[in-house]
Design a protein around this motif. Structure first.
Motif, PDB file in Angstrom:
ATOM      1  N   THR A   1       6.531   0.549  -9.713  1.00 35.67           N
ATOM      2  CA  THR A   1       7.408   1.594  -9.223  1.00 35.67           C
ATOM      3  C   THR A   1       8.823   1.040  -9.121  1.00 35.67           C
TER       4      THR A   1
ATOM      5  N   GLN B   1       0.840  -1.189   0.000  1.00 42.98           N
ATOM      6  CA  GLN B   1       0.000   0.000   0.000  1.00 42.98           C
ATOM      7  C   GLN B   1       0.874   1.237   0.000  1.00 42.98           C
ATOM      8  N   ASP B   2       0.726   2.053  -1.031  1.00 41.48           N
ATOM      9  CA  ASP B   2       1.569   3.236  -1.191  1.00 41.48           C
ATOM     10  C   ASP B   2       0.704   4.478  -1.019  1.00 41.48           C
ATOM     11  N   GLY B   3       0.755   5.064   0.158  1.00 37.67           N
ATOM     12  CA  GLY B   3      -0.055   6.250   0.409  1.00 37.67           C
ATOM     13  C   GLY B   3      -1.313   5.937   1.188  1.00 37.67           C
TER      14      GLY B   3
ATOM     15  N   THR C   1       8.898  -1.146   1.944  1.00 38.34           N
ATOM     16  CA  THR C   1       9.686  -1.764   0.876  1.00 38.34           C
ATOM     17  C   THR C   1      10.765  -2.702   1.416  1.00 38.34           C
TER      18      THR C   1
ATOM     19  N   SER D   1       1.202  -0.479  -4.952  1.00 41.57           N
ATOM     20  CA  SER D   1       2.405  -0.309  -5.754  1.00 41.57           C
ATOM     21  C   SER D   1       3.124  -1.653  -5.798  1.00 41.57           C
TER      22      SER D   1
END
Length: 291
Positions: free
Chosen positions: A151, A99-101, A231, A107
């Motif tokens: 990404t 989950q990005d954000g 990450t 992502s």
């Protein structure tokens, strides 16, 4: 093709409080596409599906959704190990969806071949065919995933001093035994699988020196370390212990310096990460010390 691999699918569903499954839906959808791709690719095999977030939730160290798929291209891996035995530390291949954000959007990230070139000092010209095979394997794995999801890290540079190697005074089998015993003695640790790279190579008719990967981790401590650095779920967690033999017959245990990985990714070196890093060096240094 017979798999010489112990597979593991680790997706925790318990925990002290119910999981809001809706927040996992975007990540699970991407992972579902990857798993479908791997299932239909005759030269790739899924090794492990590790849901960092659900496991961390069960261990009462909740983090945003993050899930890594580890998969193998045995032919590629054998060729890379022939170039440099330590490349096995970045094998099998893996992709992280996270989950990005705050909007819950997913992502997907993985390491480029340039990362391997940098970390292991590979010759770009001599490994051009391997680079193409590497890119092909990942393209197959993520086929159908929106390009907006993909990404990449800001840097592909990783110095070799990010690898910790402990020489073993024992033979190969005893070294594997002692490392496994040390892992099992940790009360908060889960084993996710093993990969016998030498056996995989032999299956293809290629002879390489003993090379054995153990995949394991501690969901509780790992969750704390990943809380602000998702990450790290690609390279640092789960942990990868490579037991390998060099051309002189000396056996070694190699694993990642987690702080070096955080430095390369540009993410937080949380106190929990520092504790895990120290614990790994101390525990496994002791395990391979002459009594």
């Amino acid at each position: 093709m017979t798999a010489i691999v112990t597979s593991a699918i680790l997706i925790a569903c318990g925990g002290e409080s119910p999981i809001d499954t809706s927040r996992y839906a975007p990540i699970d959808s991407v992972v579902g596409q990857i798993k479908e791709n791997l299932a239909t690719a005759d030269y790739l095999r899924e090794i492990a599906d590790i849901d960092h977030s659900r496991l961390a939730h069960e261990a009462e160290s909740p983090i945003p959704p993050a899930r890594v798929i580890i998969f193998s291209d045995p032919e590629l891996e054998t060729s890379l190990i022939q170039e440099n035995p330590l490349t096995a530390l970045d094998l099998p291949l893996r992709v992280l969806t996270f989950q990005d954000g705050d909007d819950g959007s997913p992502s997907l990230i993985y390491n480029s071949f340039d990362y391997l070139l940098s970390r292991y000092g590979l010759n770009p010209e001599e490994t051009l065919a391997l680079s193409k095979r590497y890119e092909q394997s990942f393209a197959t794995a993520v086929a159908g995933v929106s390009s907006q999801v993909l990404t990449q890290f800001a840097s592909d540079v990783m110095q070799p001093d990010g690898i910790i190697t402990i020489d073993s005074p024992f033979d190969f089998e005893e070294t594997v035994k002692r490392v496994n015993e040390a892992i099992s003695a940790q009360g908060d640790t889960v084993q996710f699988g093993v990969v016998d790279f030498q056996a995989n190579a032999a299956e293809a008719g290629v002879s390489i020196l003993p090379s054995h990967m153990i995949l394991f981790g501690g969901p509780g401590p790992g969750g704390k370390a990943m809380a602000s650095a998702l990450t790290l779920g690609l390279d640092a967690f789960c942990q990868k212990f490579l037991i390998w033999q060099d051309e002189e017959g000396v056996n070694h245990l190699s694993f990642n310096d987690l702080l070096a990985l955080a430095e390369r990714q540009g993410v937080s070196k949380a106190p929990a990460l520092r504790v895990i890093n120290f614990r790994l060096k101390k525990t496994f240094g002791d395990a391979l010390a002459v009594e």
